[in-house]
Design a protein around this motif. Structure first.
Motif, short mmCIF file in Angstrom:
data_model
loop_
_atom_site.label_atom_id
_atom_site.label_comp_id
_atom_site.label_asym_id
_atom_site.label_seq_id
_atom_site.Cartn_x
_atom_site.Cartn_y
_atom_site.Cartn_z
N LEU A 131 0.77 -1.11 0.17
CA LEU A 131 -0.45 -0.29 -0.03
C LEU A 131 0.60 1.21 0.22
CD1 LEU A 131 -2.64 -1.11 2.60
CD2 LEU A 131 -2.41 -1.79 0.24
N ASP A 132 0.61 1.90 -0.67
CA ASP A 132 1.43 3.78 -0.56
C ASP A 132 1.08 4.44 0.69
OD1 ASP A 132 1.90 6.07 -1.19
OD2 ASP A 132 1.16 6.15 -3.34
N PRO A 133 1.73 4.76 1.33
CA PRO A 133 1.08 5.36 2.97
C PRO A 133 0.52 6.83 2.43
CG PRO A 133 3.87 5.29 3.01
CD PRO A 133 2.71 3.82 1.90
N ASP A 134 1.56 7.65 1.76
CA ASP A 134 0.92 9.10 1.18
C ASP A 134 -0.03 8.82 1.33
OD1 ASP A 134 3.32 9.68 2.49
OD2 ASP A 134 4.14 9.67 0.18
N LYS A 135 -0.90 7.59 0.59
CA LYS A 135 -3.00 7.52 0.32
C LYS A 135 -2.98 7.39 1.02
CE LYS A 135 -1.40 7.91 -5.17
NZ LYS A 135 -0.89 7.07 -6.33
N GLY B 25 -2.93 8.00 4.46
CA GLY B 25 -2.31 9.23 5.44
C GLY B 25 -1.02 9.29 6.60
N HIS B 26 -0.36 8.41 6.09
CA HIS B 26 0.55 7.94 6.99
C HIS B 26 2.26 8.83 6.41
CE1 HIS B 26 -1.05 5.06 9.48
NE2 HIS B 26 -1.36 4.69 8.03
N ASN B 27 1.91 9.96 6.58
CA ASN B 27 3.24 10.95 5.50
C ASN B 27 4.11 11.04 6.28
OD1 ASN B 27 0.34 11.89 4.36
ND2 ASN B 27 -0.23 13.11 6.34
N MET B 28 4.62 10.35 7.22
CA MET B 28 6.14 10.45 7.57
C MET B 28 6.94 9.04 7.63
SD MET B 28 5.48 13.86 9.96
CE MET B 28 7.82 14.07 9.74
N THR B 29 7.85 8.51 8.17
CA THR B 29 8.81 7.48 7.61
C THR B 29 9.75 8.32 8.94
OG1 THR B 29 7.71 6.36 5.88
CG2 THR B 29 9.63 5.80 7.26
N PHE B 30 9.76 6.94 10.26
CA PHE B 30 11.26 7.03 11.01
C PHE B 30 11.93 6.07 10.86
CE2 PHE B 30 8.11 10.40 12.30
CZ PHE B 30 8.68 11.19 12.81
N VAL C 164 4.01 7.02 10.33
CA VAL C 164 2.78 7.38 11.15
C VAL C 164 1.90 8.82 9.93
CG1 VAL C 164 4.36 7.16 13.05
CG2 VAL C 164 4.84 8.61 12.15
N LYS C 165 1.49 9.25 11.33
CA LYS C 165 0.34 10.21 10.17
C LYS C 165 1.09 11.67 10.07
CE LYS C 165 -3.93 8.24 10.66
NZ LYS C 165 -5.14 7.43 10.99
N ASP C 166 1.73 12.33 11.62
CA ASP C 166 2.08 13.49 11.72
C ASP C 166 2.56 13.21 12.62
OD1 ASP C 166 0.62 13.44 14.05
OD2 ASP C 166 -1.21 14.56 12.77
N MET C 167 3.53 14.26 13.50
CA MET C 167 5.00 13.98 14.81
C MET C 167 3.70 13.97 16.34
SD MET C 167 7.29 14.67 14.16
CE MET C 167 8.53 14.96 15.96
N ALA C 168 2.43 14.26 16.45
CA ALA C 168 1.77 13.63 16.97
C ALA C 168 1.84 12.97 17.36
CB ALA C 168 0.70 14.57 17.27
N ASP C 169 1.34 11.69 16.39
CA ASP C 169 1.15 10.71 16.14
C ASP C 169 3.08 10.06 16.53
OD1 ASP C 169 -0.36 8.61 15.16
OD2 ASP C 169 0.07 8.55 13.21
N PHE C 170 3.92 10.18 16.25
CA PHE C 170 4.96 9.80 16.30
C PHE C 170 5.09 9.82 18.10
CE2 PHE C 170 9.61 9.81 16.63
CZ PHE C 170 9.51 8.68 16.42
N GLU C 171 4.94 10.66 18.86
CA GLU C 171 5.13 11.09 19.74
C GLU C 171 4.18 10.03 20.90
OE1 GLU C 171 4.88 14.81 23.00
OE2 GLU C 171 4.00 15.17 21.75
N GLN C 172 3.16 9.63 20.56
CA GLN C 172 2.32 8.74 21.03
C GLN C 172 2.84 7.64 20.63
OE1 GLN C 172 -2.04 8.88 19.04
NE2 GLN C 172 -1.78 11.11 20.02
N LEU C 173 3.25 7.43 20.04
CA LEU C 173 4.53 5.64 19.72
C LEU C 173 5.22 5.59 20.53
CD1 LEU C 173 5.01 4.27 16.15
CD2 LEU C 173 6.76 4.87 16.98
#
Length: 156
Positions: free
Chosen positions: A56-60, A62-67, A112-121
């Motif tokens: 799947l394409d993560p951008d499509k 809503g998972h716009n960030m990869t770490f 993750v979707k955004d930085m807030a999502d990453f912070e939760q992770l």
């Protein structure tokens, strides 16, 4: 499992497109569809084909960030390693988890979707885990090559 040229052709085709039909595989290999079907069954039963998935394409979605996250554990006891691996396997935002040598114990690829999502992770996987000594994060600037394809050659 020894692979002949027909097996490697089948595997290479499926790595490119898992929806390749029996007829297409038969055309590629020069084998009958029944023979291709038997070979596929054997490759699956032996575990050479581990699973067949959709990429799947993560951008499509809503998972716009990869770490890329390097994780160092406090204690490297087998039970602690197993616990950490179980946690990462359960977390859908962890795409890949590697047990590695060097300064870190694990390398994770997370979406993750955004930085807030990453912070939760980070809270879930690292801050709430008393055995995580530290983690270092790199933000992926661009996806240049993503895949799990293996180079397959004729092995006898």
């Amino acid at each position: 499992m020894p692979l002949d040229p027909s097996d490697t052709t089948i595997l290479n085709a499926l790595q490119t497109n898992a929806r390749c039909s029996l007829e297409q595989l038969a055309d590629l290999t020069g084998l009958s569809t029944a023979t291709v079907q038997r070979r596929l069954r054997s490759l699956r039963e032996s575990g050479v084909i581990d699973r067949e998935i959709a990429v799947l394409d993560p951008d499509k979605l809503g998972h716009n960030m990869t770490f890329v996250v390097m994780v160092e554990l406090e204690r490297e006891r087998l039970d602690q390693i197993d616990l950490f691996v179980r946690q990462t396997r359960k977390d859908p935002q962890v795409q890949q988890c590697y047990y590695i040598t060097g300064e870190a114990d694990f390398c994770l690829i997370c979406v993750v979707k955004d930085m807030a999502d990453f912070e939760q992770l980070t809270h879930r996987l690292f801050f709430e885990n008393a055995n995580v000594r530290r983690f270092r994060t790199s933000v992926v600037m661009g996806r240049k090559k993503v895949g799990l394809d293996l180079p397959i050659e004729h092995l006898v």
